[in-house]
Design an enzyme around this catalytic site. Structure first.
Site, mmCIF file in Angstrom:
data_model
loop_
_atom_site.group_PDB
_atom_site.id
_atom_site.type_symbol
_atom_site.label_atom_id
_atom_site.label_comp_id
_atom_site.label_asym_id
_atom_site.label_seq_id
_atom_site.Cartn_x
_atom_site.Cartn_y
_atom_site.Cartn_z
ATOM 1 N N GLY A 1 1.108 -1.261 0.023
ATOM 2 C CA GLY A 1 -0.067 -0.028 0.064
ATOM 3 C C GLY A 1 0.831 1.153 -0.029
ATOM 4 O O GLY A 1 1.879 1.271 -0.818
ATOM 5 N N SER B 1 3.329 2.938 2.554
ATOM 6 C CA SER B 1 3.899 2.948 4.084
ATOM 7 C C SER B 1 3.706 4.132 4.857
ATOM 8 O O SER B 1 3.374 4.115 6.108
ATOM 9 C CB SER B 1 5.455 2.677 3.864
ATOM 10 O OG SER B 1 6.162 3.541 3.180
ATOM 11 N N CYS C 1 6.241 -5.378 0.464
ATOM 12 C CA CYS C 1 6.171 -3.905 -0.275
ATOM 13 C C CYS C 1 6.183 -2.780 0.927
ATOM 14 O O CYS C 1 7.199 -2.865 1.776
ATOM 15 C CB CYS C 1 5.331 -3.894 -1.113
ATOM 16 S SG CYS C 1 5.780 -2.566 -2.349
ATOM 17 N N ARG D 1 12.684 3.262 0.011
ATOM 18 C CA ARG D 1 11.520 3.451 -0.569
ATOM 19 C C ARG D 1 11.735 3.920 -2.229
ATOM 20 O O ARG D 1 12.446 4.558 -2.546
ATOM 21 C CB ARG D 1 10.332 4.446 0.040
ATOM 22 C CG ARG D 1 9.914 4.213 1.430
ATOM 23 C CD ARG D 1 9.341 5.329 1.860
ATOM 24 N NE ARG D 1 8.051 5.662 0.944
ATOM 25 C CZ ARG D 1 7.730 6.957 0.767
ATOM 26 N NH1 ARG D 1 8.432 7.945 0.882
ATOM 27 N NH2 ARG D 1 6.619 6.741 0.055
ATOM 28 N N ILE E 1 5.565 -3.106 -7.439
ATOM 29 C CA ILE E 1 4.826 -1.861 -7.769
ATOM 30 C C ILE E 1 5.200 -0.704 -6.934
ATOM 31 O O ILE E 1 5.137 -1.046 -5.761
ATOM 32 C CB ILE E 1 3.384 -2.266 -7.296
ATOM 33 C CG1 ILE E 1 2.586 -3.500 -8.113
ATOM 34 C CG2 ILE E 1 2.459 -0.937 -7.698
ATOM 35 C CD1 ILE E 1 1.515 -3.920 -7.624
ATOM 36 N N HIS F 1 5.031 -8.355 -4.400
ATOM 37 C CA HIS F 1 3.737 -8.642 -4.135
ATOM 38 C C HIS F 1 3.244 -10.333 -4.482
ATOM 39 O O HIS F 1 2.633 -10.427 -5.413
ATOM 40 C CB HIS F 1 2.703 -7.652 -4.537
ATOM 41 C CG HIS F 1 2.619 -6.395 -4.215
ATOM 42 N ND1 HIS F 1 2.030 -5.946 -3.183
ATOM 43 C CD2 HIS F 1 3.473 -5.509 -4.681
ATOM 44 C CE1 HIS F 1 2.262 -4.633 -2.910
ATOM 45 N NE2 HIS F 1 3.105 -4.239 -3.853
ATOM 46 N N GLU G 1 1.031 -11.961 -3.406
ATOM 47 C CA GLU G 1 -0.509 -12.230 -3.186
ATOM 48 C C GLU G 1 -1.220 -11.677 -4.485
ATOM 49 O O GLU G 1 -2.369 -11.985 -4.860
ATOM 50 C CB GLU G 1 -1.143 -11.432 -2.007
ATOM 51 C CG GLU G 1 -1.077 -9.796 -2.138
ATOM 52 C CD GLU G 1 0.182 -9.183 -2.031
ATOM 53 O OE1 GLU G 1 1.243 -10.061 -1.893
ATOM 54 O OE2 GLU G 1 0.383 -8.001 -2.121
#
Ligand code: GLN
Length: 204
Positions: free
Chosen positions: A51, A53, A83, A112, A141, A178, A180
């Site tokens: 998302g 951070s 991430c 980052r 991403i 990611h 997921e």
């Protein structure tokens, strides 16, 4: 079978919570969104999703979750960060926004948005022998990278250019990418094994 489904949480302040719940449930876990300290106290493992951070950080402080999260990490709770979640677990953060804090726990330096605007998002296959013969299909991403690791940290995955994108240190697991979103379940499986062991050690 009683006790076979570990109770795990997904930190649900911001980010791709649903994808992680789906992945964990597909592996037989009792997976729940976690927003409050009472919910955090009830789990034997936690996923911190991708998302933003800086938003997850702000909301964790606004919701009174920063301190409880730090305490549970210190207690040995298995945590898997993807991430932005990896960023939250880093002891040291580069290119943070002003005032941004992490939870810490992983003895790593993370940068980052390490791939810049040119390479906002990309996908690649990465060999990770620790997870088996099949390479990991990794979706990045606006991803961070791990710039350096402390002595107790195991590097699980690197890009072809050597940059570190998957690490493990005791109960903590972090990936820049990611799994997921690509149906890659081996990291969640590895996390759930830690959660089961943690639950068993608490029950003993
Ligand atoms: N760039 C985001 C951050 O700094 C991370 C992106 C992601 O989680 N996909 O938190």
């Amino acid at each position: 079978m009683a006790g076979s489904a570990p109770v795990v949480g997904v930190l649900a302040l911001q980010g791709d919570v649903r994808e992680h719940l789906t992945a964990l449930r597909a592996l037989g876990a009792d997976a729940r969104p976690v927003r409050r300290p009472e919910e955090l106290a009830a789990v034997d493992g936690l996923v911190i999703p991708g998302g933003e951070s800086s938003v997850i950080d702000k909301l964790s402080r606004a919701f009174g979750m920063q301190q409880p999260l730090r305490e549970r990490i210190a207690e040995g709770l298995p945590v898997y960060g993807t991430c932005a979640g990896l960023i939250m677990l880093a002891d040291e953060l580069r290119d943070a926004i002003a005032g941004q804090q992490t939870l810490g726990g992983l003895d790593v330096v993370v940068r980052r948005n390490a791939f810049g605007n040119q390479l906002d998002s990309f996908e690649t296959d990465i060999p990770m022998p620790a997870l088996g013969d099949e390479p990991v299909h990794a979706v990045f991403i606006r991803a961070p990278v791990v710039e350096s690791v402390g002595e107790g940290v195991e590097v699980i995955g690197r890009l072809a250019d050597g940059r570190i994108v998957a690490v493990e240190q005791g109960a903590l697991l972090g990936t820049s990418f990611h799994p997921e979103v690509s149906g890659e379940l081996r990291f969640h499986e590895r996390f759930l094994a830690k959660a089961r062991a943690f639950a068993a050690s608490r029950a003993a």
